[in-house]
Design a protein around this motif. Structure first.
Motif, PDB file in Angstrom:
ATOM      1  N   ASP A  92       0.816  -1.217   0.000  1.00  0.00           N
ATOM      2  CA  ASP A  92       0.000   0.000   0.000  1.00  0.00           C
ATOM      3  C   ASP A  92       0.849   1.266   0.000  1.00  0.00           C
ATOM      4  N   VAL A  93       1.968   1.233   0.707  1.00  0.00           N
ATOM      5  CA  VAL A  93       2.829   2.415   0.775  1.00  0.00           C
ATOM      6  C   VAL A  93       3.408   2.726  -0.598  1.00  0.00           C
ATOM      7  N   VAL A  94       3.969   1.717  -1.258  1.00  0.00           N
ATOM      8  CA  VAL A  94       4.556   1.905  -2.580  1.00  0.00           C
ATOM      9  C   VAL A  94       3.494   2.331  -3.586  1.00  0.00           C
ATOM     10  N   ALA A  95       2.336   1.679  -3.553  1.00  0.00           N
ATOM     11  CA  ALA A  95       1.248   2.020  -4.474  1.00  0.00           C
ATOM     12  C   ALA A  95       0.797   3.463  -4.273  1.00  0.00           C
ATOM     13  N   GLY A  96       0.729   3.898  -3.023  1.00  0.00           N
ATOM     14  CA  GLY A  96       0.320   5.272  -2.741  1.00  0.00           C
ATOM     15  C   GLY A  96       1.302   6.287  -3.278  1.00  0.00           C
ATOM     16  N   ILE A  97       2.593   5.999  -3.120  1.00  0.00           N
ATOM     17  CA  ILE A  97       3.627   6.904  -3.626  1.00  0.00           C
ATOM     18  C   ILE A  97       3.566   6.970  -5.146  1.00  0.00           C
ATOM     19  N   GLU A  98       3.391   5.818  -5.778  1.00  0.00           N
ATOM     20  CA  GLU A  98       3.313   5.785  -7.249  1.00  0.00           C
ATOM     21  C   GLU A  98       2.106   6.574  -7.752  1.00  0.00           C
ATOM     22  N   SER A  99       0.992   6.489  -7.045  1.00  0.00           N
ATOM     23  CA  SER A  99      -0.202   7.255  -7.424  1.00  0.00           C
ATOM     24  C   SER A  99       0.052   8.747  -7.293  1.00  0.00           C
ATOM     25  N   ARG A 100       0.709   9.144  -6.228  1.00  0.00           N
ATOM     26  CA  ARG A 100       1.002  10.566  -5.988  1.00  0.00           C
ATOM     27  C   ARG A 100       1.954  11.108  -7.054  1.00  0.00           C
ATOM     28  N   ILE A 101       2.927  10.282  -7.443  1.00  0.00           N
ATOM     29  CA  ILE A 101       3.859  10.679  -8.502  1.00  0.00           C
ATOM     30  C   ILE A 101       3.108  10.904  -9.813  1.00  0.00           C
ATOM     31  N   SER A 102       2.157  10.025 -10.114  1.00  0.00           N
ATOM     32  CA  SER A 102       1.381  10.154 -11.339  1.00  0.00           C
ATOM     33  C   SER A 102       0.578  11.452 -11.356  1.00  0.00           C
ATOM     34  N   VAL A 103      -0.016  11.793 -10.218  1.00  0.00           N
ATOM     35  CA  VAL A 103      -0.782  13.036 -10.124  1.00  0.00           C
ATOM     36  C   VAL A 103       0.126  14.242 -10.322  1.00  0.00           C
ATOM     37  N   TRP A 104       1.303  14.213  -9.715  1.00  0.00           N
ATOM     38  CA  TRP A 104       2.238  15.338  -9.802  1.00  0.00           C
ATOM     39  C   TRP A 104       2.767  15.513 -11.223  1.00  0.00           C
ATOM     40  N   THR A 105       3.155  14.445 -11.877  1.00  0.00           N
ATOM     41  CA  THR A 105       3.812  14.528 -13.174  1.00  0.00           C
ATOM     42  C   THR A 105       2.839  14.550 -14.353  1.00  0.00           C
ATOM     43  N   PHE A 106       1.568  14.211 -14.110  1.00  0.00           N
ATOM     44  CA  PHE A 106       0.576  14.063 -15.166  1.00  0.00           C
ATOM     45  C   PHE A 106       0.970  12.953 -16.140  1.00  0.00           C
ATOM     46  N   LEU A 107       1.697  11.960 -15.645  1.00  0.00           N
ATOM     47  CA  LEU A 107       2.105  10.815 -16.453  1.00  0.00           C
ATOM     48  C   LEU A 107       1.506   9.547 -15.852  1.00  0.00           C
ATOM     49  N   PRO A 108       1.015   8.632 -16.690  1.00  0.00           N
ATOM     50  CA  PRO A 108       0.333   7.427 -16.183  1.00  0.00           C
ATOM     51  C   PRO A 108       1.239   6.553 -15.328  1.00  0.00           C
ATOM     52  N   VAL A 109       0.653   5.894 -14.350  1.00  0.00           N
ATOM     53  CA  VAL A 109       1.398   4.990 -13.481  1.00  0.00           C
ATOM     54  C   VAL A 109       2.100   3.905 -14.294  1.00  0.00           C
ATOM     55  N   GLU A 110       1.438   3.411 -15.349  1.00  0.00           N
ATOM     56  CA  GLU A 110       2.019   2.314 -16.129  1.00  0.00           C
ATOM     57  C   GLU A 110       3.255   2.737 -16.922  1.00  0.00           C
ATOM     58  N   ASN A 111       3.505   4.029 -17.046  1.00  0.00           N
ATOM     59  CA  ASN A 111       4.702   4.494 -17.752  1.00  0.00           C
ATOM     60  C   ASN A 111       5.950   4.455 -16.875  1.00  0.00           C
ATOM     61  N   GLY A 112       5.774   4.182 -15.597  1.00  0.00           N
ATOM     62  CA  GLY A 112       6.895   4.191 -14.668  1.00  0.00           C
ATOM     63  C   GLY A 112       7.596   2.860 -14.541  1.00  0.00           C
ATOM     64  N   GLU A 113       8.904   2.909 -14.314  1.00  0.00           N
ATOM     65  CA  GLU A 113       9.661   1.710 -13.981  1.00  0.00           C
ATOM     66  C   GLU A 113       9.409   1.371 -12.514  1.00  0.00           C
ATOM     67  N   ALA A 114       9.846   0.196 -12.112  1.00  0.00           N
ATOM     68  CA  ALA A 114       9.798  -0.160 -10.699  1.00  0.00           C
ATOM     69  C   ALA A 114      10.702   0.811  -9.926  1.00  0.00           C
ATOM     70  N   MET A 115      10.302   1.155  -8.734  1.00  0.00           N
ATOM     71  CA  MET A 115      11.058   2.100  -7.919  1.00  0.00           C
ATOM     72  C   MET A 115      12.389   1.497  -7.468  1.00  0.00           C
ATOM     73  N   GLN A 116      13.457   2.274  -7.582  1.00  0.00           N
ATOM     74  CA  GLN A 116      14.770   1.816  -7.149  1.00  0.00           C
ATOM     75  C   GLN A 116      15.162   2.531  -5.857  1.00  0.00           C
ATOM     76  N   ILE A 117      15.581   1.762  -4.861  1.00  0.00           N
ATOM     77  CA  ILE A 117      16.073   2.314  -3.603  1.00  0.00           C
ATOM     78  C   ILE A 117      17.598   2.304  -3.640  1.00  0.00           C
ATOM     79  N   LEU A 118      18.212   3.437  -3.326  1.00  0.00           N
ATOM     80  CA  LEU A 118      19.666   3.574  -3.382  1.00  0.00           C
ATOM     81  C   LEU A 118      20.233   3.971  -2.032  1.00  0.00           C
ATOM     82  N   HIS A 119      21.435   3.477  -1.752  1.00  0.00           N
ATOM     83  CA  HIS A 119      22.136   3.784  -0.510  1.00  0.00           C
ATOM     84  C   HIS A 119      23.556   4.225  -0.838  1.00  0.00           C
ATOM     85  N   TYR A 120      23.930   5.407  -0.357  1.00  0.00           N
ATOM     86  CA  TYR A 120      25.273   5.943  -0.558  1.00  0.00           C
ATOM     87  C   TYR A 120      25.963   6.071   0.802  1.00  0.00           C
ATOM     88  N   GLU A 121      27.129   5.455   0.932  1.00  0.00           N
ATOM     89  CA  GLU A 121      27.933   5.598   2.137  1.00  0.00           C
ATOM     90  C   GLU A 121      29.040   6.623   1.896  1.00  0.00           C
TER      91      GLU A 121
END
Length: 287
Positions: A92-121
């Motif tokens: 639900d958390v990931v789905a909610g973020i993806e929905s919010r991104i779609s609203v902000w960018t005006f781009l469909p959810v299906e146009n997005g890649e899977a979310m990548q989590i990055l860690h920099y030390e």
């Protein structure tokens, strides 16, 4: 007769309360037009940030880059972080973020890649690069990446800024000596702040590539940096293929990831579940 409407300052998303706060355009600031870039303060809640880190923490692998000729995922000294991919709408958390991104960018959810989590030390970075593709292989699936949403999941004590070396306004940004890294002084820079999100476009409105979108992640000097990246394409990035067609991989990098053990380390993304097939079933030899 003139009619006046009072604009709504908040856009409610379906089931928005269970995903976090709704989309609020009053928190968005345009920071650059060349390249087009916007900053959304507190796009994510602290709970959302912590959730994404928790889900990814034990699944991190050395980050890769796309080879400009073959399009395959390869190791490179220009990118020294570690990361992993979530599955689309993984929870639900990931789905909610993806929905919010779609609203902000005006781009469909299906146009997005899977979310990548990055860690920099300490000392880790990503040298300046473009998010649009130089090879035809990656362009064949969804076309160019038109936009990137970079979400900061943690604060960084020093360094770790996102920098645009070719930004037309880089000279106008004041930078106190003690507040910015040397890397950040080479362009227009954004400091990572937990919960904030940076949206920038790799293509012009006419769909041609924008060389000014060159960007990088400055080395972390003190502390650590966590971020989440959502790349969005000009067309749907989902492969809608019939199960009758047999096995397939949804990503050109699947074979390399399988060799590195991702089928076992990140089974939800790679293999999938009873409800939804994974993205690399062919390389994981599960079909």
């Amino acid at each position: 007769m003139l009619l006046f409407f009072r604009p709504a300052s908040v856009i409610r998303l379906p089931n928005g309360d269970s995903y976090g706060h709704p989309f609020d355009p009053t928190r968005v600031t345009q920071i650059s037009w060349h390249p087009r870039a916007f900053l959304y303060r507190n796009f994510l809640t602290d709970k959302e940030c912590d959730h994404l880190i928790k889900v990814a923490k034990d699944k991190l692998e050395k980050s890769m880059v796309a080879d400009v000729k073959s399009g395959k995922s390869v190791e490179s000294k220009v990118r020294t972080s570690s990361g992993m991919f979530l599955k689309k709408a993984q929870d639900d958390v990931v789905a909610g973020i993806e929905s919010r991104i779609s609203v902000w960018t005006f781009l469909p959810v299906e146009n997005g890649e899977a979310m990548q989590i990055l860690h920099y030390e300490n000392g880790q970075k990503y040298e300046p690069h473009w998010d649009y593709f130089h090879d035809k292989i990656n362009q064949a699936v969804g076309g160019h990446r038109i936009a990137t949403v970079l979400m900061y999941l943690s604060n960084v004590e020093k360094g770790g800024e996102t920098v645009f070396p070719h930004s037309e306004i880089k000279e106008s940004q004041p930078k106190a000596e003690e507040d910015w890294s040397e890397c950040a002084k080479k362009g227009y820079a954004v400091k990572p702040k937990k919960g904030d999100a940076l949206l920038f476009f790799s293509l012009h409105p006419n769909a041609t590539i924008d060389p000014l979108s060159l960007h990088g992640s400055c080395p972390v000097i003190e502390g650590e940096k966590w971020s989440a990246t959502k790349w969005i394409h000009v067309r749907s990035f989902s492969h809608r293929r019939s199960r009758k067609q047999g096995c397939w991989d949804e990503n050109a990098n699947c074979a390399a990831w399988a060799v590195r053990g991702e089928c076992d380390k990140n089974p939800l993304y790679m293999v999938g579940s009873a409800d939804a097939p994974g993205n690399c079933r062919k390389s994981c030899k599960v079909c």
